[in-house]
Scaffold this motif. Structure first.
Motif, PDB file in Angstrom:
ATOM      1  N   GLY A 153       0.430  -1.327  -0.216  1.00 22.01           N
ATOM      2  CA  GLY A 153      -0.299  -0.200  -0.251  1.00 22.01           C
ATOM      3  C   GLY A 153       0.688   1.309  -0.081  1.00 22.01           C
ATOM      4  O   GLY A 153       1.402   1.057  -0.456  1.00 22.01           O
ATOM      5  N   GLU A 154       0.724   2.124   1.065  1.00 21.89           N
ATOM      6  CA  GLU A 154       1.128   3.574   1.126  1.00 21.89           C
ATOM      7  C   GLU A 154       3.387   3.045   1.090  1.00 21.89           C
ATOM      8  O   GLU A 154       3.688   3.925   1.334  1.00 21.89           O
ATOM      9  N   ARG A 155       2.874   1.688   1.914  1.00 19.10           N
ATOM     10  CA  ARG A 155       4.548   1.809   2.342  1.00 19.10           C
ATOM     11  C   ARG A 155       5.602   1.685   1.453  1.00 19.10           C
ATOM     12  O   ARG A 155       6.620   1.949   1.163  1.00 19.10           O
ATOM     13  N   ALA A 156       4.834   1.352   0.135  1.00 18.81           N
ATOM     14  CA  ALA A 156       5.835   0.698  -0.961  1.00 18.81           C
ATOM     15  C   ALA A 156       6.174   2.360  -1.593  1.00 18.81           C
ATOM     16  O   ALA A 156       7.208   2.424  -2.642  1.00 18.81           O
ATOM     17  N   GLU A 157       5.512   3.354  -1.184  1.00 15.13           N
ATOM     18  CA  GLU A 157       6.527   4.920  -1.735  1.00 15.13           C
ATOM     19  C   GLU A 157       7.909   4.707  -0.965  1.00 15.13           C
ATOM     20  O   GLU A 157       8.554   5.752  -1.171  1.00 15.13           O
ATOM     21  N   ASN A 158       8.093   4.468   0.266  1.00 17.68           N
ATOM     22  CA  ASN A 158       9.169   4.556   0.889  1.00 17.68           C
ATOM     23  C   ASN A 158      10.435   3.666   0.385  1.00 17.68           C
ATOM     24  O   ASN A 158      10.493   2.284  -0.208  1.00 17.68           O
ATOM     25  N   ALA A 159      11.678   4.164  -0.446  1.00 16.19           N
ATOM     26  CA  ALA A 159      12.697   3.953  -0.858  1.00 16.19           C
ATOM     27  C   ALA A 159      13.141   2.005  -0.177  1.00 16.19           C
ATOM     28  O   ALA A 159      14.315   2.036  -1.705  1.00 16.19           O
ATOM     29  N   LEU A 160      13.235   2.410   1.149  1.00 17.50           N
ATOM     30  CA  LEU A 160      14.206   1.430   1.544  1.00 17.50           C
ATOM     31  C   LEU A 160      12.855   0.111   1.651  1.00 17.50           C
ATOM     32  O   LEU A 160      13.407  -1.008   1.573  1.00 17.50           O
ATOM     33  N   VAL A 161      11.921  -0.060   2.313  1.00 17.78           N
ATOM     34  CA  VAL A 161      10.865  -0.419   1.832  1.00 17.78           C
ATOM     35  C   VAL A 161      10.534  -1.256   0.978  1.00 17.78           C
ATOM     36  O   VAL A 161      10.889  -3.138   0.988  1.00 17.78           O
ATOM     37  N   ARG A 162      10.405  -1.004  -0.151  1.00 18.09           N
ATOM     38  CA  ARG A 162       9.723  -1.592  -1.244  1.00 18.09           C
ATOM     39  C   ARG A 162      10.737  -2.183  -1.641  1.00 18.09           C
ATOM     40  O   ARG A 162      10.827  -3.317  -1.758  1.00 18.09           O
ATOM     41  N   PRO A 163      11.970  -1.589  -2.057  1.00 17.70           N
ATOM     42  CA  PRO A 163      12.667  -3.501  -3.064  1.00 17.70           C
ATOM     43  C   PRO A 163      13.637  -4.518  -1.733  1.00 17.70           C
ATOM     44  O   PRO A 163      13.687  -4.424  -2.297  1.00 17.70           O
ATOM     45  N   LEU A 164      13.387  -3.404  -0.586  1.00 18.00           N
ATOM     46  CA  LEU A 164      13.948  -5.122   0.058  1.00 18.00           C
ATOM     47  C   LEU A 164      13.084  -5.904   0.907  1.00 18.00           C
ATOM     48  O   LEU A 164      13.048  -7.322   0.165  1.00 18.00           O
TER      49      LEU A 164
END
Length: 290
Positions: A153-164
């Motif tokens: 969801g909105e956490r996919a915008e985080n440049a660290l959370v998404r790729p990890l």
């Protein structure tokens, strides 16, 4: 004759949007066959081939393997097709070349996946690498990427959370795929006994997949507009049906050969799909029953 040619010409799509709409309809009308029947039949044929229950012309038939894989990939291909611009074509082409390069390196040197060789004919090859490799590799990453976008969801915008998160999802998919492929004899790790490693797969393989997944995620992030992907996902209910096929095919293969941890991980992907409402009535009920 001229009238017939004219009629055929009128039926052919004249624009890209018309072609995409027709392909959408084709996939939508055949979801059950593509994403449930094909993996079930494919799983039966692969297991029967491994157990020596099929004669040589049918056992591990390369044409059938490639055809079945291409059909199961079709919802993902058609789903992402409207998003392909020059940048996306460049990114996906680059990933395909990367897949060939890293696989060639792996076959010749044993790095980064560990020493291995193919045990089953997967169609035409160049320097020992199957030409069909991209249809095996790229969807693993793309399916993981799309599923994580939905679940985060909105956490996919985080440049660290998404790729990890995507890298971990790709790694989890390989936890399902490789033990099943080894059980079928698709590829062989000569330095690992059937009871060694992780269901016959060396741990170095997963370290290699962390590298490949990281390269792929960075490339996909560059090649596609995430917001456009999410918008397409919201209106294209079949876009992750290839992952449904993955769960059914490799979950069942692992279960048959007693690979219970990989089978359980496959179930977790099924749970993820349920949370995104991808196992819905439109998929589980064939069109002829509606």
């Amino acid at each position: 004759m001229a009238d017939t040619a004219s009629t055929v010409s009128e039926r052919l799509p004249s624009t890209r949007s018309e072609m995409e709409a027709r392909l959408d309809r084709l996939i939508r009308d055949n979801r059950f066959t593509i994403s449930v029947v094909f993996p079930l039949v494919g799983g039966v044929l692969l297991v029967a081939s491994r157990l020596g229950l099929l004669p040589p012309p049918l056992a591990f038939n390369a044409f059938l393997i490639l055809l079945g894989t291409a059909v199961m990939r079709s919802p993902l291909v058609v789903g992402t097709l409207p998003l392909f611009d020059r940048r996306a074509v460049a990114g996906v082409s680059g990933l395909a070349l990367y897949a060939y390069a890293i696989e060639y390196t792996g076959v010749k040197t044993g790095w980064p996946y560990g020493e291995f060789h193919y045990g089953v004919d997967l169609g035409p090859t160049v320097e020992g690498i199957p030409l069909g490799l991209p249809i095996f590799f790229l969807p693993l990453v793309m399916n993981s990427y799309l599923l994580c976008l939905l679940l985060l969801g909105e956490r996919a915008e985080n440049a660290l959370v998404r790729p990890l998160t995507v890298v971990l999802a790709v790694l989890a998919m390989d936890v399902v795929l490789d033990p099943g492929a080894v059980a079928l004899g698709f590829w062989v790790y000569p330095g690992v006994s059937p009871d060694g490693g992780f269901y016959g797969v060396p741990l170095t393989n997963y370290a290699g997949w962390v590298l490949s997944a990281t390269v792929a995620v960075v490339t996909l992030d560059w090649a596609f507009d995430r917001h456009a992907l999410l918008a397409r996902l919201s209106r294209c209910e079949f876009m992750l049906d290839d992952l449904v096929s993955f769960v059914i095919l490799w979950g069942s293969v692992n279960l048959v050969f007693g690979n219970y941890v990989p089978a359980a991980v496959a179930v977790l992907f099924g749970v993820g799909l349920l949370r995104t409402d991808r196992f819905n009535a439109g998929l589980l009920r064939p069109s002829w029953l509606r």
